[in-house]
Design a protein around this motif. Structure first.
Motif, short mmCIF file in Angstrom:
data_model
loop_
_atom_site.label_atom_id
_atom_site.label_comp_id
_atom_site.label_asym_id
_atom_site.label_seq_id
_atom_site.Cartn_x
_atom_site.Cartn_y
_atom_site.Cartn_z
N GLY A 171 23.20 161.44 98.54
CA GLY A 171 22.78 162.06 99.80
C GLY A 171 23.89 162.19 100.82
O GLY A 171 23.64 162.24 102.02
N VAL A 172 25.14 162.27 100.35
CA VAL A 172 26.26 162.46 101.27
C VAL A 172 26.27 163.91 101.74
O VAL A 172 26.22 164.83 100.92
CB VAL A 172 27.60 162.11 100.58
N LYS A 173 26.31 164.09 103.06
CA LYS A 173 26.31 165.45 103.60
C LYS A 173 27.71 166.02 103.57
O LYS A 173 28.68 165.34 103.94
CB LYS A 173 25.76 165.44 105.02
N LEU A 174 27.81 167.25 103.12
CA LEU A 174 29.13 167.88 103.04
C LEU A 174 29.00 169.40 103.15
O LEU A 174 27.90 169.95 103.18
CB LEU A 174 29.85 167.47 101.76
N LEU A 192 35.51 173.08 96.37
CA LEU A 192 36.11 172.36 97.50
C LEU A 192 34.97 171.88 98.39
O LEU A 192 34.21 172.68 98.92
CB LEU A 192 37.04 173.23 98.33
N ASP A 193 34.86 170.57 98.52
CA ASP A 193 33.89 169.97 99.43
C ASP A 193 34.65 169.37 100.60
O ASP A 193 35.65 168.67 100.41
CB ASP A 193 33.11 168.84 98.75
N GLU A 194 34.15 169.64 101.82
CA GLU A 194 34.65 168.97 103.01
C GLU A 194 33.57 168.01 103.47
O GLU A 194 32.41 168.41 103.61
CB GLU A 194 34.92 169.98 104.13
N PHE A 195 33.91 166.75 103.64
CA PHE A 195 32.97 165.83 104.25
C PHE A 195 33.55 165.44 105.60
O PHE A 195 34.75 165.24 105.74
CB PHE A 195 32.68 164.61 103.36
N GLY A 196 32.71 165.39 106.62
CA GLY A 196 33.24 165.09 107.94
C GLY A 196 32.12 164.77 108.90
O GLY A 196 31.33 165.64 109.24
N THR A 197 32.02 163.52 109.28
CA THR A 197 30.93 163.11 110.16
C THR A 197 31.27 161.78 110.82
O THR A 197 32.03 160.98 110.28
CB THR A 197 29.62 162.98 109.35
N ASP A 198 30.68 161.58 112.00
CA ASP A 198 30.77 160.28 112.68
C ASP A 198 29.51 159.46 112.44
O ASP A 198 29.39 158.34 112.94
CB ASP A 198 30.94 160.48 114.19
N ASN A 199 28.55 160.05 111.74
CA ASN A 199 27.24 159.41 111.56
C ASN A 199 27.17 158.71 110.20
O ASN A 199 27.12 159.39 109.16
CB ASN A 199 26.16 160.49 111.67
N PRO A 200 27.14 157.38 110.18
CA PRO A 200 27.13 156.66 108.89
C PRO A 200 25.98 157.09 107.98
O PRO A 200 26.14 157.06 106.76
CB PRO A 200 26.98 155.19 109.30
N GLY A 201 24.85 157.51 108.58
CA GLY A 201 23.72 157.94 107.76
C GLY A 201 24.05 159.12 106.86
O GLY A 201 23.39 159.36 105.85
N ASP A 202 25.11 159.87 107.23
CA ASP A 202 25.50 161.04 106.44
C ASP A 202 26.36 160.67 105.24
O ASP A 202 26.61 161.51 104.38
CB ASP A 202 26.29 162.03 107.30
N TYR A 203 26.91 159.43 105.21
CA TYR A 203 27.82 159.10 104.12
C TYR A 203 27.58 157.76 103.46
O TYR A 203 28.09 157.48 102.38
CB TYR A 203 29.28 159.17 104.59
N ILE A 204 26.77 156.90 104.09
CA ILE A 204 26.76 155.49 103.70
C ILE A 204 26.29 155.27 102.25
O ILE A 204 26.71 154.31 101.59
CB ILE A 204 25.91 154.66 104.70
N ALA A 205 25.44 156.17 101.75
CA ALA A 205 24.92 155.97 100.39
C ALA A 205 25.97 156.27 99.31
O ALA A 205 25.84 155.83 98.17
CB ALA A 205 23.68 156.83 100.17
N MET A 222 32.44 154.81 96.77
CA MET A 222 31.53 154.24 97.77
C MET A 222 32.24 153.93 99.08
O MET A 222 33.32 153.32 99.09
CB MET A 222 30.91 152.95 97.22
N PRO A 223 31.63 154.34 100.21
CA PRO A 223 32.21 154.04 101.52
C PRO A 223 32.37 152.54 101.72
O PRO A 223 31.52 151.75 101.30
CB PRO A 223 31.18 154.59 102.51
N GLN A 224 33.45 152.14 102.36
CA GLN A 224 33.71 150.74 102.68
C GLN A 224 33.69 150.53 104.18
O GLN A 224 34.40 149.68 104.70
CB GLN A 224 35.07 150.33 102.10
#
Ligand code: MN
Length: 294
Positions: A24-27, A45-58, A110-112
């Motif tokens: 469920g990472v938003k990109l 090409l995927d760009e991921f970019g967010t300040d919201n942990p809910g968008d990447y934490i999983a 996985m995000p750290q």
């Protein structure tokens, strides 16, 4: 600086389409947002970019790949990579991981971090038929090992892969593939920052497919505007002039030699024929994706 050399112009543009992948990472996906949106040898090409942990934490829990290379360029953030063999790598701000999946890898990304900004790119580069089943390999390049120079107009250029000839004739070598001919696709991958209103000329080998993606600000290429977060595919030629708009710009320029081979993709498996895809699925089901032919 051959006077007969041709300037590349801006062709079709592919907007970065909001999507999600992994757990469920938003990109934003531009190259690869559909089959017609590929640019040989680039699959995605995927760009991921967010300040919201809910968008990447999983993150991206364990998943397979076969038949191509993934390049992860982490601009901000920290991800931990782990594969089926127990290899562990940490990808931190400004660093690059270059993974050649070859015949197979099963890994997690996985995000750290539990807060803060996570931003970067993942690029998928196809492998030629004869290299699709080679053993998997990795290169982790920390930010401190990534060649970077300050430009006269105040911009900066980081060279992830390939070679760039600077004004004055000096050749800058990237962190990957510094020797031409060592990779069939001969990729060029650079990150360029340009102060507003400035212009940069860069050589891009004729015959190679190339695109620009501005992830902050917008640029113009031969008088045509390329909006932020769109992949702008370049028409053929020998060099490009990129002009920053009214804001400071950060962009990636990516080019490579097309393979001209059939592409059959099923999710994380990219082969030349349907039979090879069926084989990949069967190998994965039987737990031998990474060991067939070993
Ligand atoms: Mn992956």
């Amino acid at each position: 600086m051959n006077p007969g050399s041709k300037q590349r112009t801006l062709g079709r543009t592919l907007p970065g389409v909001a999507t999600s992948d992994g757990a469920g990472v938003k990109l934003r996906r531009s190259i690869g947002s559909g089959q017609a949106a590929r640019l040989d040898p680039f699959l995605m090409l995927d760009e991921f970019g967010t300040d919201n942990p809910g968008d990447y934490i999983a993150g991206f829990p364990p998943h397979p790949h076969r038949g191509f290379e993934t390049v992860t360029y982490m601009i901000d953030g920290h991800m931990r990579h782990e594969d089926h063999l127990g290899n562990v790598g940490h990808l931190k701000s400004g660093g690059v991981q270059w993974m050649t999946a070859g015949r197979g890898v099963i890994h997690s990304e996985m995000p750290q971090q539990e807060s803060g900004r996570m931003r970067g790119f993942q690029l998928w580069i196809n492998l030629p038929a004869r290299e699709k089943m080679k053993p998997a390999s990795y290169r982790d390049i920390p930010a401190t090992d990534l060649p970077e120079i300050a430009l006269d107009h105040g911009g900066r250029l980081k060279l992830i892969a390939g070679q760039v000839t600077l004004p004055g004739g000096q050749v800058m070598e990237g962190a990957i593939n510094s020797k031409p001919g060592t990779m069939v696709t001969d990729p060029l991958f650079l990150d360029l920052s340009l102060p507003s209103g400035t212009e940069q000329r860069l050589d891009v080998p004729r015959g190679h497919n190339a695109f620009v993606y501005a992830y902050e600000g917008s640029v113009s290429i031969d008088g045509k505007t390329l909006p932020s977060q769109h992949a702008g595919i370049l028409n053929d030629g020998d060099f490009i002039r990129i002009r920053a708009g009214s804001e400071n710009v950060r962009l990636v320029l990516i080019a490579g030699k097309p393979l001209g081979e059939p592409v059959v993709q099923y999710g994380p498996f990219v082969m030349n024929t349907r039979e090879e895809i069926e084989q990949a699925l069967e190998d994965y089901r039987r737990g031998r994706l990474t060991t067939v032919g070993a």
